[in-house]
Design an enzyme around this catalytic site. Structure first.
Site, PDB file in Angstrom:
ATOM      1  N   ASP A   1     -39.962 102.907-103.778  1.00 21.13           N
ATOM      2  CA  ASP A   1     -40.341 103.520-102.513  1.00 21.13           C
ATOM      3  C   ASP A   1     -39.751 104.923-102.391  1.00 21.13           C
ATOM      4  OD1 ASP A   1     -41.384 103.251 -99.679  1.00 21.13           O
ATOM      5  OD2 ASP A   1     -39.257 103.595 -99.259  1.00 21.13           O
TER       6      ASP A   1
ATOM      7  N   GLU B   1     -43.668 105.507-105.999  1.00 16.87           N
ATOM      8  CA  GLU B   1     -44.317 106.213-104.902  1.00 16.87           C
ATOM      9  C   GLU B   1     -43.751 107.629-104.952  1.00 16.87           C
ATOM     10  OE1 GLU B   1     -45.063 105.784-100.102  1.00 16.87           O
ATOM     11  OE2 GLU B   1     -43.050 105.541-100.891  1.00 16.87           O
TER      12      GLU B   1
END
Length: 378
Positions: free
Chosen positions: A199, A256
């Site tokens: 993330d 990401e």
């Protein structure tokens, strides 16, 4: 490119809270995911990405982690997670966990120790700065709006949060913090995880000058992305992360990683890249006006084609693995996004499925996307 186990994989993202509720409490859970494994196997899925399942106060839907080694009780127990790993393996399905390493929850014991004791060793796990002129250390604006700094009670010191106030940023400049994260990664791999979706990977490095910048809005603040997105030196962190954590475990990793220039794809996802694959944002952001999620603009299929072709050409030159997607937990349903109202037919939806599965790389299907689900009325 050498073949790895994930080449040819079909990945499926599960947002646990809304996927399958096995105990009738209104919240999806690990037992519900286990119950759906036969369906996922029939669908042809070989990899599951679980959005965060860790203990969390849910300020940001689980992306504020308060315990990196335990599922939140609302989803189930560690034994149930072990059972999910085991049952999935029997069906040749591997499990990816969502690895949130830019920040933790403000309820994490590390942060609670850091704010309760100025001499705590955990204070250097986070980013604290003295205030300036009775206010925050600088004029950085968080991604979620407002100042990126929150004042500590009783001290003229502030902590940095690139996202929500309840998500203090971790200090990647601290080698002890980095080693702690590597131990967490090895722990999960030993337990049965096959890898991770990382993330907010692009923002773990901050501009260490912490300087004021010219405001870009009427609030007098400036977007934090200019001081934390792919900052020089982030490659040192990524290399160490790969060499000390991911490579020794044989982990599949998909980052990401917003903002990767096409010419740098080889550095990130090439044969010797930091990650196995990375999510590209250019197609997902094609309808965003001024980068704001809820302001939409029109676009053409010609523009879509150019974005897809340019990315694929860059991946080809880099010898890298793509991770194409049309939907995820941050995006509208693809029929609403990419099809006009009169095109949201069975044929139109199947066309989107063909587009996704026809692109090279590891395609990521979002839960329900295989059914052609459209947005629920806002």
């Amino acid at each position: 490119m050498d073949a790895n186990w994930w080449h040819g994989a079909i990945a499926y993202q599960i947002y646990p809270r809304s996927f399958m509720d096995a105990n009738g409490d209104g919240v999806g859970d690990l037992a519900g995911i286990i119950a759906k494994l036969p369906y996922l196997e029939r669908l042809g899925i070989t990899m599951l990405w679980l959005s965060p399942i860790f203990v969390s106060p849910m300020v940001d839907n689980g992306y504020d982690v308060a315990d990196y080694r335990a599922p939140d009780p609302v989803f189930g127990t560690l034994d149930e997670l072990r059972e999910l790993f085991n049952q999935a393996a029997k069906r040749n399905i591997r499990i990816l966990l969502d690895l949130v390493i830019n920040h933790s929850s403000d309820q994490h014991p590390w942060f609670q120790s850091a704010i309760s004791d100025p001499n705590s060793p955990y204070r250097d796990y986070y980013i604290f700065r003295e205030g300036v002129g009775g206010g925050p250390p600088n004029n950085w604006r968080s991604y979620f709006g407002g100042s990126a700094w929150e004042k500590l009670p009783g001290e003229d010191r502030y902590y940095l949060h690139a996202f929500a106030v309840g998500q203090p940023d971790l200090n990647w400049e601290n080698p002890r913090l980095r080693e702690e994260i590597y131990r967490i990664i090895h722990w999960w791999m030993d337990l049965g995880a096959a890898g991770f979706r990382i993330d907010a990977a692009s923002v773990i490095k901050k501009d260490q000058r912490f300087a004021n910048l010219p405001p870009d809005g009427r609030d007098g603040l400036t977007a934090i992305s200019s001081t934390c997105l792919l900052q020089p030196g982030i490659e040192v962190f990524f290399s160490e992360l790969r060499n000390k954590a991911f490579a020794p475990c044989g982990a599949f990793t998909v980052a990401e990683a917003a903002g990767i220039p096409t010419e740098r794809l080889g550095e990130f996802v090439g044969p010797d890249g930091y990650f196995s694959a990375a999510f590209d944002f250019t197609l997902a952001d094609i309808d965003l006006d001024c980068g704001e999620w809820y302001r939409r603009r029109d676009f053409s299929t010609v523009q879509m084609r150019e974005l897809i072709f340019n990315l694929q050409a860059g991946l080809d030159r880099a010898g890298g693995c793509g991770a194409p997607y049309l939907e995820n937990h941050d995006q509208p349903r693809s029929p609403n996004k990419f099809l006009r109202k009169n095109q949201r037919t069975a044929a139109g939806k199947k066309m989107l499925g063909m587009l996704l599965l026809g692109l090279p790389g590891v395609p990521f299907v979002y839960q329900g996307e295989e059914l052609g689900i459209t947005n629920y009325p806002w």
